[in-house]
Design an enzyme around this catalytic site. Structure first.
Site, PDB file in Angstrom:
ATOM      1  N   ASP A 281       0.821  -1.215   0.000  1.00  0.00           N
ATOM      2  CA  ASP A 281       0.000   0.000   0.000  1.00  0.00           C
ATOM      3  C   ASP A 281       0.853   1.262   0.000  1.00  0.00           C
ATOM      4  OD1 ASP A 281      -2.207  -1.620   0.112  1.00  0.00           O
ATOM      5  OD2 ASP A 281      -2.695  -1.223   2.201  1.00  0.00           O
TER       6      ASP A 281
ATOM      7  N   ASP B 253      -4.097  -8.205  14.832  1.00  0.00           N
ATOM      8  CA  ASP B 253      -3.630  -9.553  15.124  1.00  0.00           C
ATOM      9  C   ASP B 253      -4.202 -10.077  16.446  1.00  0.00           C
ATOM     10  OD1 ASP B 253      -2.246  -7.657  16.560  1.00  0.00           O
ATOM     11  OD2 ASP B 253      -0.263  -8.275  15.882  1.00  0.00           O
TER      12      ASP B 253
END
Length: 488
Positions: free
Chosen positions: A93, A243
């Site tokens: 990105d 996460d």
């Protein structure tokens, strides 16, 4: 409300904060002790023939990582897995021109016969979580997916070892490897970080695995079962710790996880105070966001009570910094007014101090006991590194307390990835040239308070003052050095 009532209220609030800190310190001490006595966890494995090996996807999320893409892809290319069943995605990105490095790396990999795809999003929706989710949509038929951040280099046998566990136990959602610090000895800051992370992996993760407690995914160096990700609602970008969020959701959905302490994955630690501070603030805010998001669900779940408490203390460890700052700010007016503290508060203060040192030092020493890398001839003594760990961590009290406060009030912020390699310091220099000043101001203010009001209190504030001064000074020096460098 009279002044006497105000001082009484301050003492009550201080007592509550001290009790909370005692719980967190007691948790560290419990983990350190349990690491010594809990039996080793042996996971079943399944040996597969070459023809039976399943397809595996390896995702490499990048964002403004400079030229690290080539090194990461070269390490990934060495993975021991059939090429016709190995798929690699570079999820880049980048917005700073780093994309060209990913394009060159992909061209090199394709020339080597690898199945590599480059995905570049112009809008960073949901940040890293969004990139991972977008990549999974491209290959819905692949049963397993591994993830590695830009600064890690997976060992050749990583896929073989992790898939063997997932194939043997279909209730496992993911397998987490242990971080190995390739630049551990670069400077004192990297040595301190390595000691802190050794405590996390060799004590916290290993102990939780041995006790059968829910495990947290560390964002990289892990292998996931794709069906587990889907069953828990997929990757979500509403926290900065996607996460931790996903790993707790899969546990709540009935899955389990495994931690392989002997599966080390080399990676690089931040070498600058600015980069480390950025990383720690993001982790701290992410943990606080996950605590707010998941705590109600966790406490309504069918988990055993001690599992709920253990996970709450794990996610709530980000509160250590605002609680420490609150204790400091509540203590100052009481000391300045020379108020006679309630005997119970005095006892709590002593217990919190003793337990705080015992828990932290025991945690760090235990983490060093199972180090496998040989000590170098002139390596600093572990006690020196423990003292520096306490000091440097205390220097993060302002930035991390602010991160928790932002989470509590619901303030969203950009997912700022940890700068790596030559990129360290450039982001902070461009946007925040005053980094380090708040820490130095608070350190000077505390020194002034000690000199003008209560000199004996310096004994209790010395670690925080030295930590604020050192972290603040390092950031200022780095900003000056970066300012003197020619534009890249």
């Amino acid at each position: 409300m009279s002044l006497t009532d105000v001082y009484a209220l301050l003492q009550i609030l201080l007592g509550v904060a001290l009790v909370c800190l005692m719980l967190m310190s007691g948790n560290l001490l419990f983990l350190a002790i349990a690491r010594h006595v809990a039996p080793t966890r042996v996971y079943p494995t399944r040996s597969l023939s070459e023809a039976a090996l399943p397809a595996v996807l390896v995702q490499l999320p990048l964002y403004n990582e400079g030229d690290l893409a080539q090194r990461l892809l070269e390490a990934t290319a060495q993975l021991d897995w059939p090429r016709d069943r190995l798929y690699i995605q570079i999820l880049d990105d980048s917005t700073d021109g780093s994309l060209i490095h990913s394009q060159q790396a992909v061209a090199w990999a394709k020339a080597q016969g690898l199945q590599v795809e480059l995905l570049h999003r112009t809008k960073r929706h949901a940040y890293k979580a969004g990139a991972l989710a977008e990549g999974l949509k491209r290959l819905p038929q692949v049963p397993y997916v591994a993830m590695f951040d830009a600064d890690f280099m997976p060992p050749r046998d990583f896929l073989r070892r992790t898939v063997a566990l997932l194939e043997a136990d279909h209730a496992l959602a993911f397998v987490q490897g242990r971080w190995v610090h390739a630049n551990r000895r670069q400077n004192l800051l990297t040595r301190v970080q390595a000691m802190l992370l050794d405590g996390h992996f060799r004590v916290e993760q290993e102990t939780r695995a041995r006790l059968g407690l829910p495990l947290a995914f560390n964002g990289t160096c892990g292998m996931w079962r794709c069906s587990a990700i889907d069953s828990a609602g997929g990757w979500q970008g509403d926290t900065l710790s996607e996460d931790l969020d996903l790993s707790m959701r899969v546990h709540l959905a009935g899955w389990r996880a495994a931690f392989l302490h002997d599966l080390g994955v080399p990676g690089e630690l931040p070498t600058s105070a600015q980069a480390w501070r950025t990383q720690q603030a993001r982790w701290t805010k992410g943990f606080a966001q996950c605590t707010l998001k998941l705590s109600p669900t966790i406490w309504r779940s069918a988990w055993p009570g001690w599992h709920k408490l253990a996970v709450s203390l794990q996610m709530g460890q980000s509160l250590f910094f605002p609680l420490g700052l609150v204790c400091l700010l509540l203590s100052l007016p009481l000391l300045a007014a020379e108020i006679a503290l309630h005997p119970a508060l005095m006892i709590l203060g002593v217990l919190a101090t003793v337990l705080g040192f015992a828990g932290t030092i025991g945690f760090l020493i235990t983490g060093q006991r199972w180090r496998t890398d040989p000590a170098e001839p002139h390596e600093p003594h572990p006690l020196v590194l423990i003292a520096l760990s306490l000091m440097f961590t205390s220097g993060l009290v302002l930035s991390n307390a602010r991160a928790v406060l932002e989470a509590l009030i619901g303030r969203q912020s950009e997912f700022v990835r940890t700068p790596k390699g030559l990129m360290q310091g450039t982001h902070a220099k461009a946007r925040y040239p005053w980094k380090g000043v708040p820490e130095l101001v608070l350190a000077v203010a505390l020194i002034g308070f000690i000199l003008l009001e209560q000199a004996w209190s310096g004994l209790f504030m010395s670690i925080m003052i030295s930590g604020l001064a050192s972290v603040g000074t390092m950031q200022l020096l780095e900003a000056r050095l970066n300012a003197a460098k020619p534009p890249r």
